[in-house]
Scaffold this active site. Structure first.
Site, short mmCIF file in Angstrom:
data_model
loop_
_atom_site.label_atom_id
_atom_site.label_comp_id
_atom_site.label_asym_id
_atom_site.label_seq_id
_atom_site.Cartn_x
_atom_site.Cartn_y
_atom_site.Cartn_z
N GLU A 78 84.50 24.91 0.14
CA GLU A 78 84.52 25.49 1.40
C GLU A 78 84.80 24.21 2.31
O GLU A 78 85.53 23.96 3.14
CB GLU A 78 83.67 26.12 2.13
CG GLU A 78 83.93 27.80 1.63
CD GLU A 78 83.16 28.34 0.26
OE1 GLU A 78 82.57 27.38 -0.40
OE2 GLU A 78 83.28 29.43 0.02
N HIS A 119 76.28 37.93 3.43
CA HIS A 119 77.68 38.47 3.51
C HIS A 119 78.04 39.31 4.68
O HIS A 119 78.97 40.05 4.91
CB HIS A 119 78.28 39.21 2.33
CG HIS A 119 78.26 38.37 1.01
ND1 HIS A 119 77.26 37.70 0.37
CD2 HIS A 119 79.38 37.88 0.42
CE1 HIS A 119 77.68 37.18 -0.29
NE2 HIS A 119 78.90 37.16 -0.65
#
Lengths: 325, 321
Positions: A60, A129
């Protein structure tokens, strides 16, 4: 107009902008071969090839940095993060670089970068999440932050975000991807920084973002049966905020409730409350209230998740609370 | 850049190394006079890396730099007056006083920016290479970073991404052996940055960072490879910073004898002696160059001092495009 899902509308926006401008390209994990974890980039690889639809390693920080670097040399990258929670790994590039480079160079460079990421509360994916971290980015000067609630807004805002010369954080919602709505057949752009009145009303202004907009609309229908008319405003762009429309509404209804899927502490709802307080205090007939998730990480089991997340009932009861004063 | 090194190249490299040295020395004086706004990280002792590396660049090539970036800027031909003005926080600085020493940028020369975050520029270099390829350019990106940054995740993520996409990046690690107070061997497993290239299947080479021609040759080879579409390389240029970590650093914890040893391997004195020995130039010719350099630095300082401090209103401009 035709009925299109939120995910299809986003896909159309990407496809149209990539056809329009050869410097627009997509990068992220599983965006190519798989068409994105939630199918937003579906079939783009087939049309635009692997140089413009880039399946990246799970990196990322490097993905975000690659977005910044490619934007600096004049291309228009659109990054997909699979969950907004994963943006925490890329914070240096987003906060210290994308947001700052234009300012630090006194306007010499610009960073026309879009970072898309879904917010995912409500499908039992747990604490890593399911966050809604948009306020972290609203906090940072140099970034624009967008959070559409309908397919038409999703399409029009993404197209505008791609054409914008600034870094734009674009927050979607997993629960909205399958939701359908009318999307214009012709070229459809929604300007950044323009809020939308999703329902008119006279008794209470309800500012809601993302997923909570549909909850707010259902809550408003329920209250309407009792003769209470709630005006629902979706800022659509969280930063820069269209304060004009919100102030106008508050000056009409004299009451405000704010709903958000982000936590209340230093959160987006708090920011809207503070801004309205600063400008409309003497127009208010009651204290402003906010509806936010409970101040705990998101649990997995259904009943626990339900207890933490904002619900239609929470919005209804808080509307009553504001109206009771 | 051609492979052959001409006499003009050699004299120009000597000139540029002297320019970096003199520029950095003056920052000390300006700091004592209270004129430097904020901090600065001096490049003294490492001049051969920036000059050797940037001499291998074509005009359309790009570079990303670090918090210790003045050397890269000067080697790439940025204007020393505008650089000094930025360091003194003046309106005529490259960033109008908003960036300071750590953020000097000049995109017109392919200098994408110094960077205040250790390892922050590495993925940006990879992105720049991705972008220029999409645009159909053949530019190579030189990515400077210190050995401290080689322990950041961004270093590893970037090498991997650049390698799998075969991007035109030359990763140049400036190993000056100390990350502020942390000695290289104590914080770096494996004892080598260059060897880490092996993990990513790209060439890795250790280079004498105090030898401008050795650096030039290594970077030139890596850049040719990148330009040919063969992907990135990693070079570890070993050198030493003579000064403290920054001009704010009060305490020197490195051994005095180590600093002395490295000063004896001064890249500028070494090159001067070599140019004379090889009869490339007589001492007087080099003396002329040194004189020109000090005149240029005086002009740069004068330019910076004559430039005004920015109007406070400009603090509110250019946050957004």
């Amino acid at each position: 107009m035709r009925q299109t899902s939120y995910a299809e509308a986003l896909n159309e926006a990407l496809r149209e902008e990539m056809r329009r401008d050869p410097l627009v390209f997509v990068l992220g994990e599983d965006v190519g071969r798989m068409g994105g974890l939630f199918k937003v980039t579906q079939a783009l690889l087939e049309e635009f090839g692997p140089e413009r639809v880039i399946d990246t390693p799970i990196s990322e920080a490097a993905i975000a940095g690659a977005g910044v670097g490619s934007a600096l040399v004049g291309t228009r990258p659109v990054i997909e993060f699979q969950f907004n929670d994963f943006m925490t790994i890329a914070m240096d590039q987003i906060v210290n670089h994308a947001a700052k480079l234009r300012y630090m160079t006194n306007g010499m460079v610009s960073v026309p970068l879009v970072i898309r990421a879904p917010v995912c509360g409500g499908i039992s994916l747990g604490a890593q999440h399911s966050q809604s971290l948009e306020s972290w980015f609203v906090h940072t000067p140099g970034l624009k932050v967008v959070m559409p609630s309908t397919p038409a807004d999703a399409k029009g805002l993404l197209k505008s975000a791609i054409r914008d010369d600034n870094p734009v954080l674009f927050f979607e919602h997993r629960l909205l991807y399958a939701q359908t709505g009318e999307v214009p057949d012709e070229e459809h752009l929604v300007a950044l920084g323009v809020a939308d009145v999703k329902r008119t009303g006279t008794d209470l202004t309800l500012v809601a973002t993302g997923r909570t907009v549909s909850l707010a609309l259902r809550a408003a229908e329920k209250l309407s049966e009792e003769g209470i008319e709630v005006e629902v405003i979706d800022p659509r762009t969280l930063k820069p905020l269209d304060t004009h429309l919100i102030f106008q509404s508050v000056r009409k209804t004299n009451r405000l409730l704010v709903a958000s899927d982000g936590w209340s502490a230093c959160g987006y709802a708090s920011e809207v409350m503070a801004t309205v307080m600063e400008h409309c205090f003497f127009d208010l007939d009651a204290p402003i209230q906010r509806v936010c998730p409970k101040d705990v990480p998101m649990p997995v089991a259904g009943p626990l998740q339900k207890a933490v997340m904002v619900s239609e009932e929470d919005i209804v009861s808080n509307c009553r609370r504001v109206l009771a004063t | 850049m051609q492979d052959d090194i001409s006499r003009e190249d050699r004299l120009d490299w000597y000139r540029r190394m002297c320019l970096i040295r003199g520029f950095e020395e003056e920052i000390h004086n300006l700091n004592k006079a209270g004129l430097v706004q904020g901090t600065a990280h001096l490049y003294i002792g490492m001049e051969a890396i920036a000059v050797g590396a940037c001499s291998a660049m074509n005009s359309a090539d790009l570079l990303t730099s670090t918090h210790r970036g003045h050397g890269h800027c000067i080697a790439r031909g940025l204007d020393t007056g505008r650089m000094m003005a930025e360091i003194l926080g003046r309106v005529d600085g490259y960033c109008g006083g908003k960036g300071g020493s750590m953020h000097i940028t000049d995109v017109s020369r392919g200098m994408l920016g110094a960077d205040g975050i250790v390892g922050g520029g590495i993925p940006i270099a990879v992105g720049a290479a991705l972008g220029v390829r999409l645009k159909g350019d053949l530019s190579v990106v030189l990515c400077f970073f210190g050995e401290g940054a080689s322990n950041q995740g961004s270093f590893h993520e970037s090498l991997n991404l650049a390698a799998v996409r075969r991007l035109a990046v030359v990763f140049i690690c400036e190993n000056n052996l100390w990350a502020l107070s942390a000695p290289f061997a104590e914080v770096t497993a494996g004892g080598s940055v260059a060897n880490r290239a092996g993990a990513y299947g790209i060439p890795g080479e250790k280079v004498d960072g105090n030898d401008v021609e050795a650096v030039f040759k290594a970077v030139n080879e890596a850049a040719k490879r990148a330009r040919a579409g063969l992907g990135p390389s990693l070079l570890e240029c070993v050198s030493y910073r003579w000064e403290g970590h920054s001009i704010f650093t009060r305490q020197e914890i490195r051994p005095a004898e180590e600093i002395q040893q490295w000063k004896q391997r001064d890249p500028i004195n070494r090159y001067r002696a070599r140019l004379i020995e090889a009869k490339t130039a007589a001492s007087e010719v080099l003396g002329q160059i040194e004189l020109q350099v000090s005149e240029q630095i005086s002009k740069a300082i004068q330019f910076a001092k004559n430039s005004s401090l920015p109007d406070s209103e400009t603090a509110f401009r250019n946050t957004y495009a």
